[in-house]
Design a protein around this motif. Structure first.
Motif: not given
Length: 126
Positions: A9, A11, A110-114, A117
């Motif tokens: 993932k 940023t 759930a923060d990983l959804g932000s 990819d």
């Protein structure tokens, strides 16, 4: 073109994040970031136990060109920093994805959804 591994993932601020089997996160800077920085000469990494909010500046990477902050991808607790990378900051240039910088236990998975990819990150740096 930068190397952008599909299993990670990302940023928008050029950190990569690997989700480990135990739910912890391993964080480093992307290949694109190390290319832009040039020769990395110094790393200042966070102490274990530090609580972070998403987007907090938690580390510093310095190259011959500039110093840049490294940001926490999500809220959590720093559980380890990579002393080997501090001792040999050029390892980030040699292989940005092998030279992880710190590990984080996220407050909320759930923060990983932000996070982006690989395709999203590729688009962001295009």
């Amino acid at each position: 073109m930068s190397n952008i591994p599909a299993e990670l993932k990302y940023t928008a601020s050029h950190e990569w994040v690997r989700v480990e089997a135990d739910g912890t996160l391993t964080v480093g800077v992307t290949d694109h970031a190390q290319e832009a920085l040039g020769d990395v000469v110094f790393l200042e990494l966070p102490e274990a136990g530090r609580q972070t909010a998403a987007g907090d500046a938690v580390a510093v990477i310095e190259s011959v060109k500039a110093a840049s902050d490294i940001y926490a991808p999500v809220a959590g607790e720093v559980i380890e920093s990579n002393q080997a990378a501090v001792d040999a900051p050029e390892s980030v240039n040699a292989d940005a994805y092998a030279a992880w910088l710190f590990k984080l236990r996220p407050d909320n998975a759930a923060d990983l959804g932000s996070l982006l990819d690989a395709a999203g990150y590729a688009a962001a740096i295009a």
